[in-house]
Design a protein around this motif. Structure first.
Motif, mmCIF file in Angstrom:
data_model
loop_
_atom_site.group_PDB
_atom_site.id
_atom_site.type_symbol
_atom_site.label_atom_id
_atom_site.label_comp_id
_atom_site.label_asym_id
_atom_site.label_seq_id
_atom_site.Cartn_x
_atom_site.Cartn_y
_atom_site.Cartn_z
ATOM 1 N N ARG A 44 8.695 -17.088 14.042
ATOM 2 C CA ARG A 44 8.929 -18.304 13.253
ATOM 3 C C ARG A 44 10.169 -18.094 12.389
ATOM 4 O O ARG A 44 10.102 -17.488 11.326
ATOM 5 C CB ARG A 44 7.727 -18.609 12.373
ATOM 6 C CG ARG A 44 6.448 -18.956 13.126
ATOM 7 C CD ARG A 44 5.415 -19.541 12.177
ATOM 8 N NE ARG A 44 4.146 -19.758 12.831
ATOM 9 C CZ ARG A 44 3.099 -18.945 12.742
ATOM 10 N NH1 ARG A 44 3.195 -17.855 12.011
ATOM 11 N NH2 ARG A 44 1.975 -19.212 13.357
ATOM 12 N N LEU A 82 10.187 -22.069 15.780
ATOM 13 C CA LEU A 82 9.572 -21.077 16.652
ATOM 14 C C LEU A 82 10.542 -20.691 17.775
ATOM 15 O O LEU A 82 10.986 -21.541 18.544
ATOM 16 C CB LEU A 82 8.277 -21.633 17.250
ATOM 17 C CG LEU A 82 7.406 -20.631 18.010
ATOM 18 C CD1 LEU A 82 6.910 -19.533 17.081
ATOM 19 C CD2 LEU A 82 6.209 -21.351 18.644
ATOM 20 N N ARG A 121 7.205 -14.023 19.797
ATOM 21 C CA ARG A 121 7.363 -15.390 19.278
ATOM 22 C C ARG A 121 7.522 -15.292 17.768
ATOM 23 O O ARG A 121 6.623 -14.826 17.070
ATOM 24 C CB ARG A 121 6.162 -16.244 19.659
ATOM 25 C CG ARG A 121 6.080 -16.505 21.161
ATOM 26 C CD ARG A 121 4.733 -17.075 21.570
ATOM 27 N NE ARG A 121 4.468 -18.367 20.925
ATOM 28 C CZ ARG A 121 4.877 -19.538 21.414
ATOM 29 N NH1 ARG A 121 5.561 -19.575 22.560
ATOM 30 N NH2 ARG A 121 4.598 -20.661 20.797
ATOM 31 N N GLU A 162 11.260 -17.986 21.017
ATOM 32 C CA GLU A 162 10.644 -17.029 21.928
ATOM 33 C C GLU A 162 11.708 -16.068 22.450
ATOM 34 O O GLU A 162 12.738 -16.497 22.968
ATOM 35 C CB GLU A 162 9.969 -17.755 23.093
ATOM 36 C CG GLU A 162 9.131 -16.844 23.970
ATOM 37 C CD GLU A 162 8.289 -17.618 24.964
ATOM 38 O OE1 GLU A 162 8.710 -17.676 26.136
ATOM 39 O OE2 GLU A 162 7.239 -18.173 24.580
ATOM 40 N N ASP A 199 4.257 -15.183 14.953
ATOM 41 C CA ASP A 199 3.394 -16.228 15.500
ATOM 42 C C ASP A 199 1.979 -15.706 15.730
ATOM 43 O O ASP A 199 1.011 -16.455 15.627
ATOM 44 C CB ASP A 199 3.987 -16.739 16.825
ATOM 45 C CG ASP A 199 3.201 -17.911 17.392
ATOM 46 O OD1 ASP A 199 2.963 -18.882 16.647
ATOM 47 O OD2 ASP A 199 2.818 -17.845 18.578
ATOM 48 N N ASP A 200 1.851 -14.411 16.048
ATOM 49 C CA ASP A 200 0.549 -13.770 16.250
ATOM 50 C C ASP A 200 0.612 -12.407 15.593
ATOM 51 O O ASP A 200 0.815 -11.392 16.252
ATOM 52 C CB ASP A 200 0.238 -13.663 17.752
ATOM 53 C CG ASP A 200 -1.036 -12.883 18.049
ATOM 54 O OD1 ASP A 200 -1.853 -12.711 17.119
ATOM 55 O OD2 ASP A 200 -1.196 -12.430 19.192
#
Length: 293
Positions: A233, A239, A231, A241, A175-176
């Motif tokens: 995908r 998504l 997080r 967590e 996610d990041d």
């Protein structure tokens, strides 16, 4: 006597007592010394000094609590001479220097069955065991389904850093990605310092293959692995967590365990249902190349 002097005196006494005890447990005949008549069991002081490549006088002083603080090199030679286990060696350093020894890296192709059972006891929490060079050497089924099916990969590809910086699909699953990459490099730097030369080739390889890794490595950031949030995908669950926590493996300071717990009951239910569906279908993790730790 001041409190500080009293503490040093107690530490010296404890070190001497530990050395005497371990010396008494060694069999002279098994180590090539003539047994003959001995007043006490075990090796003589001069025999321990010989095996440890230190002077008999210095060793005698250490046992008597008046040799002062020994160096790490002396303690390492004593640990070898007295044939100490890793746990005993760590205890020797704590008594002699007030700190544990530097981590000794050793290559590992797997873990003990007992440690694997610890991983397998976490049905919905992906968990892995990694080395100081971040090679993944053990994992559970939840990790194979949610992160990476390491069992389907060649051994040299079971490396977190190689996958983060060298696999486009792994990158897309984050996610990041930049935040993950910066954290991974900073946490790896702490392990690299412990593993020493073993990481030099890996750092050179990654720096040449990935300008992003090279830039992050030059930042010289260092973080403890501790805990945090990831997080991910996931192609089937969307998504997800996960809260991760890192743990040391007792007796194996070159290994670390990372456990990813679902951050919410809904996430736990979704992971449990996905694993159950794979089990009922008799299928493997599938698409493991898309995920990463």
């Amino acid at each position: 006597m001041s409190n500080r002097m009293a503490m040093r005196h107690d530490a010296a006494d404890s070190l001497g007592s530990f050395l005497r005890d371990r010396r008494a447990r060694l069999d002279p005949a098994a180590l090539g010394f003539v047994s003959g008549r001995r007043r006490t069991p075990g090796l003589r002081r001069e025999e321990v000094a010989q095996r440890s490549n230190i002077s008999p006088t210095w060793y005698t002083w250490l046992e008597q609590g008046r040799g002062g603080a020994p160096s790490a090199g002396v303690l390492d030679r004593l640990a070898a001479g007295l044939m100490l286990t890793d746990a005993e060696r760590e205890h020797l350093f704590l008594l002699g220097l007030g700190r544990p020894p530097e981590t000794r890296y050793r290559g590992s192709d797997g873990v003990t069955p007992r440690l694997q059972r610890v991983l397998d006891a976490l049905p919905v929490s992906p968990a892995i065991i990694k080395t100081a060079t971040w090679d993944v050497v053990a994992w559970n089924r939840a990790a194979a389904i949610m992160l990476t099916d390491y069992g389907s990969l060649p051994r040299e590809q079971r490396n977190v850093l190689r996958r983060i910086f060298g696999n486009a699909r792994v990158r897309e699953a984050q996610d990041d990605w930049l935040g993950v990459a910066r954290y991974v490099v900073a946490a790896f730097r702490a392990d690299a310092a412990r593993a020493g030369a073993e990481t030099t080739q890996l750092v050179a390889e990654l720096s040449q293959a990935s300008p992003e890794f090279a830039a992050l490595w030059r930042e010289n950031d260092v973080v403890g692995q501790g805990e945090g949030v990831k997080r991910l995908r996931h192609p089937e669950l969307g998504l997800v967590e996960l809260e991760f926590s890192a743990f040391a493996v007792d007796g194996r300071p070159d290994l670390g365990m990372v456990v990813y717990n679902p951050a919410t009951p809904a996430a736990a239910d979704a992971i449990r249902a996905l694993i159950a569906s794979r089990d009922s279908a008799g299928s493997g993790p599938r698409s493991g190349d898309q995920y990463s730790t």
